[in-house]
Design a protein around this motif. Structure first.
Motif, PDB file in Angstrom:
ATOM      1  N   LEU A 129       0.797  -1.211   0.000  1.00 52.09           N
ATOM      2  CA  LEU A 129       0.000   0.000   0.000  1.00 52.09           C
ATOM      3  C   LEU A 129       0.830   1.262   0.000  1.00 52.09           C
ATOM      4  N   HIS A 130       0.270   2.300  -0.559  1.00 55.49           N
ATOM      5  CA  HIS A 130       0.851   3.632  -0.500  1.00 55.49           C
ATOM      6  C   HIS A 130      -0.155   4.541   0.180  1.00 55.49           C
ATOM      7  N   LEU A 131       0.278   5.286   1.186  1.00 62.20           N
ATOM      8  CA  LEU A 131      -0.648   6.138   1.921  1.00 62.20           C
ATOM      9  C   LEU A 131      -0.272   7.593   1.736  1.00 62.20           C
ATOM     10  N   THR A 132      -1.263   8.429   1.592  1.00 64.28           N
ATOM     11  CA  THR A 132      -1.075   9.867   1.700  1.00 64.28           C
ATOM     12  C   THR A 132      -2.096  10.370   2.691  1.00 64.28           C
ATOM     13  N   CYS A 133      -1.711  11.313   3.510  1.00 60.61           N
ATOM     14  CA  CYS A 133      -2.575  11.746   4.613  1.00 60.61           C
ATOM     15  C   CYS A 133      -3.265  13.054   4.263  1.00 60.61           C
ATOM     16  N   SER A 134      -4.554  13.081   4.436  1.00 57.49           N
ATOM     17  CA  SER A 134      -5.301  14.318   4.258  1.00 57.49           C
ATOM     18  C   SER A 134      -5.113  15.189   5.490  1.00 57.49           C
ATOM     19  N   PRO A 135      -5.455  16.459   5.437  1.00 56.96           N
ATOM     20  CA  PRO A 135      -5.311  17.325   6.613  1.00 56.96           C
ATOM     21  C   PRO A 135      -6.061  16.746   7.805  1.00 56.96           C
ATOM     22  N   PRO A 136      -5.526  16.938   9.019  1.00 55.37           N
ATOM     23  CA  PRO A 136      -6.187  16.393  10.211  1.00 55.37           C
ATOM     24  C   PRO A 136      -7.633  16.846  10.293  1.00 55.37           C
ATOM     25  N   GLY A 137      -8.505  15.913  10.698  1.00 56.43           N
ATOM     26  CA  GLY A 137      -9.923  16.239  10.812  1.00 56.43           C
ATOM     27  C   GLY A 137     -10.536  15.562  11.992  1.00 56.43           C
ATOM     28  N   GLN A 138     -11.834  15.435  11.964  1.00 55.66           N
ATOM     29  CA  GLN A 138     -12.533  14.813  13.070  1.00 55.66           C
ATOM     30  C   GLN A 138     -12.518  13.301  12.918  1.00 55.66           C
ATOM     31  N   TRP A 139     -12.897  12.614  13.995  1.00 61.79           N
ATOM     32  CA  TRP A 139     -13.011  11.164  13.947  1.00 61.79           C
ATOM     33  C   TRP A 139     -14.067  10.762  12.929  1.00 61.79           C
ATOM     34  N   PRO A 140     -13.884   9.606  12.274  1.00 63.92           N
ATOM     35  CA  PRO A 140     -14.921   9.141  11.345  1.00 63.92           C
ATOM     36  C   PRO A 140     -16.265   9.028  12.053  1.00 63.92           C
ATOM     37  N   SER A 141     -17.318   9.392  11.349  1.00 61.91           N
ATOM     38  CA  SER A 141     -18.636   9.386  11.981  1.00 61.91           C
ATOM     39  C   SER A 141     -19.155   7.969  12.148  1.00 61.91           C
ATOM     40  N   THR A 142     -20.001   7.761  13.132  1.00 61.12           N
ATOM     41  CA  THR A 142     -20.651   6.477  13.337  1.00 61.12           C
ATOM     42  C   THR A 142     -22.112   6.741  13.678  1.00 61.12           C
ATOM     43  N   TYR A 150       4.552   2.813   1.684  1.00 62.21           N
ATOM     44  CA  TYR A 150       3.716   2.472   2.832  1.00 62.21           C
ATOM     45  C   TYR A 150       4.521   2.549   4.124  1.00 62.21           C
ATOM     46  N   SER A 151       5.712   1.971   4.104  1.00 63.84           N
ATOM     47  CA  SER A 151       6.559   1.979   5.285  1.00 63.84           C
ATOM     48  C   SER A 151       6.908   3.396   5.712  1.00 63.84           C
ATOM     49  N   THR A 152       7.347   4.198   4.764  1.00 67.82           N
ATOM     50  CA  THR A 152       7.753   5.576   5.067  1.00 67.82           C
ATOM     51  C   THR A 152       6.596   6.391   5.614  1.00 67.82           C
ATOM     52  N   PHE A 153       5.427   6.278   4.972  1.00 71.81           N
ATOM     53  CA  PHE A 153       4.303   7.070   5.439  1.00 71.81           C
ATOM     54  C   PHE A 153       3.777   6.592   6.784  1.00 71.81           C
ATOM     55  N   LEU A 154       3.771   5.279   6.999  1.00 71.94           N
ATOM     56  CA  LEU A 154       3.309   4.747   8.271  1.00 71.94           C
ATOM     57  C   LEU A 154       4.192   5.237   9.411  1.00 71.94           C
ATOM     58  N   GLU A 155       5.479   5.327   9.171  1.00 71.53           N
ATOM     59  CA  GLU A 155       6.395   5.883  10.176  1.00 71.53           C
ATOM     60  C   GLU A 155       6.051   7.338  10.474  1.00 71.53           C
ATOM     61  N   ALA A 156       5.700   8.095   9.446  1.00 73.28           N
ATOM     62  CA  ALA A 156       5.332   9.501   9.646  1.00 73.28           C
ATOM     63  C   ALA A 156       4.038   9.623  10.445  1.00 73.28           C
ATOM     64  N   VAL A 157       3.051   8.765  10.140  1.00 73.36           N
ATOM     65  CA  VAL A 157       1.795   8.795  10.885  1.00 73.36           C
ATOM     66  C   VAL A 157       2.044   8.434  12.345  1.00 73.36           C
ATOM     67  N   ALA A 158       2.881   7.435  12.601  1.00 68.17           N
ATOM     68  CA  ALA A 158       3.174   7.020  13.970  1.00 68.17           C
ATOM     69  C   ALA A 158       3.845   8.147  14.757  1.00 68.17           C
ATOM     70  N   ARG A 159       4.752   8.858  14.111  1.00 67.36           N
ATOM     71  CA  ARG A 159       5.406   9.984  14.795  1.00 67.36           C
ATOM     72  C   ARG A 159       4.388  11.070  15.124  1.00 67.36           C
ATOM     73  N   ARG A 160       3.522  11.354  14.169  1.00 68.51           N
ATOM     74  CA  ARG A 160       2.536  12.418  14.390  1.00 68.51           C
ATOM     75  C   ARG A 160       1.570  12.073  15.514  1.00 68.51           C
ATOM     76  N   VAL A 161       1.101  10.834  15.542  1.00 61.99           N
ATOM     77  CA  VAL A 161       0.109  10.429  16.532  1.00 61.99           C
ATOM     78  C   VAL A 161       0.714  10.325  17.922  1.00 61.99           C
ATOM     79  N   SER A 162       1.933   9.811  18.013  1.00 59.08           N
ATOM     80  CA  SER A 162       2.551   9.530  19.310  1.00 59.08           C
ATOM     81  C   SER A 162       3.400  10.673  19.857  1.00 59.08           C
ATOM     82  N   GLY A 163       3.870  11.547  18.976  1.00 58.06           N
ATOM     83  CA  GLY A 163       4.803  12.585  19.390  1.00 58.06           C
ATOM     84  C   GLY A 163       6.241  12.128  19.411  1.00 58.06           C
ATOM     85  N   ALA A 164       6.520  10.895  18.970  1.00 56.57           N
ATOM     86  CA  ALA A 164       7.887  10.389  18.926  1.00 56.57           C
ATOM     87  C   ALA A 164       8.689  11.132  17.856  1.00 56.57           C
TER      88      ALA A 164
END
Length: 340
Positions: free
Chosen positions: A9-22, A121-135
């Motif tokens: 997979l290849h991921l690109t992240c959209s601007p931060p938003g709200q949680w998905p609706s349920t 996928y690997s590179t972007f997943l690392e970026a998402v993990a840093r953003r979410v965790s603050g690492a």
């Protein structure tokens, strides 16, 4: 770092938003396997061969996923831990919106996921993990795809325990090339060992075939709801001198039954301990959501009553899914994080 699935997979992240609706808050009653006590056929230790029936059939991936380290042991022992089905109330986590810092797990939405390459996928997943965790550092080092040739793990377990490599990182790093898990370089391990904090996260993603996950899900046990006496420590031996160290939940006692009802009772699942709180995220979107949960954290913010901070989890079949719902596929990637 290599994937075991055919389509990566290849991921690109959209601007931060709200949680998905349920549309509504859901709770399902599902069967999750708990480990039997010794008097019921269990023994508290799992010893076996990874090639003879464990969910991860690739040895290198199994060792990396389960915190394996070298250890000498009696190769004549071949005991296997038995599990019993336990009826668990699994709650919809979307309204609760748990975070890594509060619960040890977090759903990340508003992602745009397209099939492309494993490197992206690997590179972007690392970026998402840093953003979410603050690492400040994240390294994806192994992955496993389930639902094709690899089956789900439908019993409650952690992926590491106090004898695994992550809690012992500082002691092992000097001989990392000989004892470290496949896929994780000594330079990355040393970077984490020298940081003020480090962690291992799992990034779990529903990978189809339907647009949303309905057939089976990942349940996560709230770390604040587990007690030290609830778990057994076990080993899964993968070679003559290597083992993985993990935890499983102990099965609650059987209810007393009359002779006439024994056969019927045997077919029924036991009831989960009332203090256990299970969560899941219904209808996870194939193309926009990833679930992160903690395998180990050297300095967690969430409650951690066990010997190491970790989130126990299990796959479970959704009893409310349509009968023709296709079996789900999922992709699980492990990451080493550091706060420098």
């Amino acid at each position: 770092f290599g994937f075991l699935c055919g389509s990566v997979l290849h991921l690109t992240c959209s601007p931060p938003g709200q949680w998905p609706s349920t549309t509504s808050s859901l709770m399902v009653t599902a069967e999750i396997g708990y480990a039997l006590a010794s008097e019921e056929g269990g023994n508290g230790v799992v010893l076996g061969d990874v090639t003879s029936g464990f969910p991860l059939s690739n040895l290198a991936t199994f060792q990396a996923q389960h915190g394996s380290v070298p250890k000498a042991f009696d190769s004549t022992q071949t005991l296997v831990q038995e599990v019993a089905p336990v009826a668990c109330a699994v709650r919809d986590a979307r309204p609760e919106a748990p975070l890594l810092r509060t619960h040890g797990f977090e759903l990340v939405g508003n992602l745009e996921i397209d099939d492309d390459s494993k490197e992206d996928y690997s590179t972007f997943l690392e970026a998402v993990a840093r953003r979410v965790s603050g690492a400040t550092f994240a390294k994806a080092y192994c992955s496993a795809a389930r639902g094709t040739t690899m089956r789900y793990t439908t019993y409650a377990h952690s992926d590491q325990a106090h004898e695994s490599w992550a809690p012992r990182l500082a002691d092992l790093v000097d001989r990392w090339d000989a004892v470290g898990p496949p896929g994780l370089k000594r330079t990355d391990a040393l970077r984490a060992a020298n940081a003020t904090r480090y962690a291992v996260l799992s990034a779990w993603r529903y990978a189809g075939p339907a647009p949303t996950c309905r057939h089976s899900h990942l349940a996560l046990l709230d770390p604040a709801s587990v007690k030290p006496d609830d778990v057994v420590h076990f080993e899964i031996r993968t070679t003559q001198d290597t083992y993985g160290s993990n935890y499983r939940l102990k099965a609650p006692p059987k209810t007393t039954t009359t002779t006439a009802s024994k056969a019927k009772a045997k077919a029924r699942a036991r009831a989960a301990p009332s203090h256990h709180t299970w969560w899941y995220f219904p209808n996870m979107a194939r193309d926009s959501e990833i679930l992160f949960f903690t395998v180990f954290d050297s300095s967690p913010a969430f409650p951690s009553p066990l010997r190491i901070p970790t989130v126990l989890h299990s796959a479970f079949l959704d009893p409310t899914a349509p009968p023709d719902e296709p079996p789900r596929r999922s992709l699980d990637v492990r990451l080493l994080l550091a706060w420098e």
